[in-house]
Design a protein around this motif. Structure first.
Motif, PDB file in Angstrom:
ATOM      1  N   GLY A  42       0.816  -1.203   0.000  1.00 13.56           N
ATOM      2  CA  GLY A  42       0.000   0.000   0.000  1.00 13.56           C
ATOM      3  C   GLY A  42       0.848   1.250   0.000  1.00 13.56           C
ATOM      4  N   SER A  43       0.165   2.400   0.044  1.00 14.91           N
ATOM      5  CA  SER A  43       0.818   3.707   0.079  1.00 14.91           C
ATOM      6  C   SER A  43       0.644   4.308   1.465  1.00 14.91           C
ATOM      7  N   LEU A  44       1.726   4.824   2.022  1.00 10.87           N
ATOM      8  CA  LEU A  44       1.641   5.402   3.362  1.00 10.87           C
ATOM      9  C   LEU A  44       0.651   6.561   3.403  1.00 10.87           C
ATOM     10  N   LYS A  45       0.667   7.405   2.384  1.00 10.71           N
ATOM     11  CA  LYS A  45      -0.228   8.551   2.373  1.00 10.71           C
ATOM     12  C   LYS A  45      -1.678   8.138   2.117  1.00 10.71           C
ATOM     13  N   GLY A  46      -1.861   7.019   1.427  1.00 13.99           N
ATOM     14  CA  GLY A  46      -3.221   6.614   1.069  1.00 13.99           C
ATOM     15  C   GLY A  46      -3.785   5.511   1.935  1.00 13.99           C
ATOM     16  N   VAL A  47      -3.199   5.273   3.104  1.00 13.91           N
ATOM     17  CA  VAL A  47      -3.596   4.132   3.919  1.00 13.91           C
ATOM     18  C   VAL A  47      -5.070   4.165   4.308  1.00 13.91           C
ATOM     19  N   ASN A  48      -5.596   5.335   4.661  1.00 12.89           N
ATOM     20  CA  ASN A  48      -7.005   5.394   5.069  1.00 12.89           C
ATOM     21  C   ASN A  48      -7.942   5.192   3.880  1.00 12.89           C
ATOM     22  N   ALA A  49      -7.569   5.701   2.726  1.00 12.23           N
ATOM     23  CA  ALA A  49      -8.390   5.478   1.536  1.00 12.23           C
ATOM     24  C   ALA A  49      -8.353   4.012   1.109  1.00 12.23           C
ATOM     25  N   LEU A  51      -8.029   1.439   3.186  1.00 10.96           N
ATOM     26  CA  LEU A  51      -8.500   0.536   4.239  1.00 10.96           C
ATOM     27  C   LEU A  51      -9.762  -0.246   3.849  1.00 10.96           C
ATOM     28  N   PRO A  52     -10.801   0.394   3.250  1.00 11.96           N
ATOM     29  CA  PRO A  52     -11.986  -0.392   2.878  1.00 11.96           C
ATOM     30  C   PRO A  52     -11.677  -1.537   1.911  1.00 11.96           C
ATOM     31  N   ALA A  53     -10.809  -1.275   0.924  1.00  8.57           N
ATOM     32  CA  ALA A  53     -10.451  -2.333  -0.029  1.00  8.57           C
ATOM     33  C   ALA A  53      -9.676  -3.446   0.656  1.00  8.57           C
ATOM     34  N   LEU A  54      -8.858  -3.075   1.634  1.00 10.84           N
ATOM     35  CA  LEU A  54      -8.098  -4.072   2.385  1.00 10.84           C
ATOM     36  C   LEU A  54      -9.040  -4.968   3.187  1.00 10.84           C
ATOM     37  N   THR A  88      -6.143 -12.769  -2.161  1.00 10.26           N
ATOM     38  CA  THR A  88      -5.663 -12.072  -3.349  1.00 10.26           C
ATOM     39  C   THR A  88      -5.984 -12.957  -4.545  1.00 10.26           C
ATOM     40  N   PRO A  89      -6.751 -12.469  -5.513  1.00  4.75           N
ATOM     41  CA  PRO A  89      -7.141 -13.312  -6.656  1.00  4.75           C
ATOM     42  C   PRO A  89      -5.934 -13.949  -7.338  1.00  4.75           C
ATOM     43  N   GLY A  90      -6.035 -15.257  -7.555  1.00 11.35           N
ATOM     44  CA  GLY A  90      -4.980 -15.981  -8.260  1.00 11.35           C
ATOM     45  C   GLY A  90      -3.782 -16.338  -7.414  1.00 11.35           C
ATOM     46  N   LEU A 373     -15.255  -0.013  10.953  1.00 15.20           N
ATOM     47  CA  LEU A 373     -13.896  -0.030  10.417  1.00 15.20           C
ATOM     48  C   LEU A 373     -13.817   0.645   9.056  1.00 15.20           C
ATOM     49  N   ASP A 374     -14.858   0.470   8.223  1.00 13.91           N
ATOM     50  CA  ASP A 374     -14.831   1.032   6.868  1.00 13.91           C
ATOM     51  C   ASP A 374     -15.013   2.534   6.850  1.00 13.91           C
ATOM     52  N   ALA A 375     -15.675   3.054   7.889  1.00  8.79           N
ATOM     53  CA  ALA A 375     -16.054   4.475   7.851  1.00  8.79           C
ATOM     54  C   ALA A 375     -14.810   5.372   7.815  1.00  8.79           C
TER      55      ALA A 375
END
Length: 375
Positions: A42-49, A51-54, A88-90, A373-375
């Motif tokens: 992931g990206s350190l700056k984008g960690v909160n964005a 999180l839902p996908a994670l 993770t697909p595949g 958690l997603d919020a």
């Protein structure tokens, strides 16, 4: 920042494991170390964005378990580590172990943690458990098959010794005695080998993992079913339609199952039926080992699970017993916070039932916890 705080921040940044701090009120990750980039890509700056996908990658079978854990964590009621899977697909599932922490600073609740990738260790453990399950089931099959053959040889030798009149100076009586003794000692040695394996397993440290009980017991059950031709019994089993998870030491627990099935074989006549049924209970998993054998006398039943029980008796084919097997089964089941019981009628058969708790609380926690958690 104090030198003390700076030191721990440097330690966290240098760690190869993911270190993070989550602000519960703000619903944001306020710190994550560089390992997040290499471990979770992931990206350190984008960690909160991100999180839902994670969270969407969490294994569906783990959701109730994680939700139950989260509900306790936010109340500072948990200190135990938890293992979860990311899909993770595949690619094979990744296993992570979370070590949680809870801090309340100036009215703010901070949830910290260390996330370690334990995928290699889990695959190693799964392979070891698979090997042990197959080995123990094979030992049980061979012990019954070989014991039966040696017991038959011993009985034939005893019959010939009594019925055959040997010529004077013949060594036939001596050879028959050797044959009897060798067969008897071989049976004893075979059973001791199996008992030693069981005792060694029971005396090792408990290694509990959250596992799908049907999946891990399918291996020894399938092995036993393939060996039914050698055992001379009709052996069947049924598994739950959906995964049911429990916290088990796989090696010890499969030994309990194999021991119960082995006892059923011992007291069921040739061509008799032995079956194992695994089914969900209310918050638990039920394992029934059923046979249509000779049954257990009512007077013996209260003493079955005692060490060196006076209820021990030889099997139908002369198999010896130490009186320890069922006592060890009871001990191991209790280590898993479970119970073991028996229902038996002479001449009809026996049913041994093991009940162990499930590892998660199924309920309405899932949506609330994941929304938070997603919020």
């Amino acid at each position: 920042m104090s030198d003390f705080a700076s030191f721990f921040l440097d330690q966290a940044e240098a760690s190869h494991h993911v270190q993070f701090v989550y602000d519960l009120a703000a619903r944001r990750i306020v710190f994550v170390n560089a390992a997040y980039q290499t471990v979770l890509h992931g990206s350190l700056k984008g960690v909160n964005a991100e999180l839902p996908a994670l969270l969407q990658r969490l294994h569906p079978d783990d959701l109730a378990y994680i939700a139950h854990y989260w509900a306790r964590w936010v109340q500072n009621e948990v200190a135990d580590e938890v293992e979860v899977r990311l899909q993770t697909p595949g690619k094979p599932n990744q296993w992570f172990c979370l070590t949680p922490s809870y801090q309340e600073i100036d009215g703010r609740v901070l949830l910290g943690g260390t996330l370690r990738d334990v995928s290699v260790m889990k695959r190693y453990q799964e392979n070891a458990d698979l090997f042990n399950s197959r080995k123990n089931a094979t030992l049980e099959i061979l012990s019954h098959d070989l014991s039966g053959a040696f017991i038959m040889v011993q009985q034939v030798a005893e019959f010939l010794h009594e019925e055959v009149v040997a010529p004077d100076n013949s060594r036939i009586p001596e050879m028959l005695q050797v044959l009897e003794a060798t067969s008897r000692d071989s049976v004893k040695m075979i059973r001791e080998l199996v008992n030693i394996e069981f005792l060694t397993s029971a005396n090792s440290d408990l290694k509990v993992n959250r596992v799908d009980i049907g999946a891990i017991l399918r291996v020894p059950l399938d092995q036993l079913q393939r060996g039914q031709r050698l055992l001379g019994h009709h052996f069947t089993y049924t598994l739950p339609d959906e995964p049911i998870y429990a916290n088990l030491d796989v090696n010890k627990f499969t030994q309990v199952l194999i021991n119960l099935v082995g006892n059923a074989f011992k007291f069921t006549p040739d061509a008799g039926h032995v079956a194992v049924h695994i089914a969900p209970g209310p918050g638990s998993v039920l394992i029934h080992v059923v046979d249509d054998g000779v049954g257990i006398p009512l007077a013996m039943q209260p003493y079955l699970f005692e060490r060196f029980t006076k209820a021990r008796r030889p099997g139908l084919r002369g198999e010896v017993t130490t009186g320890l097997g069922l006592a060890l089964c009871k001990t191991i089941v209790e280590w898993h916070h479970g119970t073991i019981s028996v229902d038996s009628t002479e001449g009809i058969g026996s049913t041994f039932t093991v009940e162990v708790p499930r590892s998660e609380a199924i309920g309405s926690l899932i949506p609330a916890a994941l929304v938070e958690l997603d919020a």
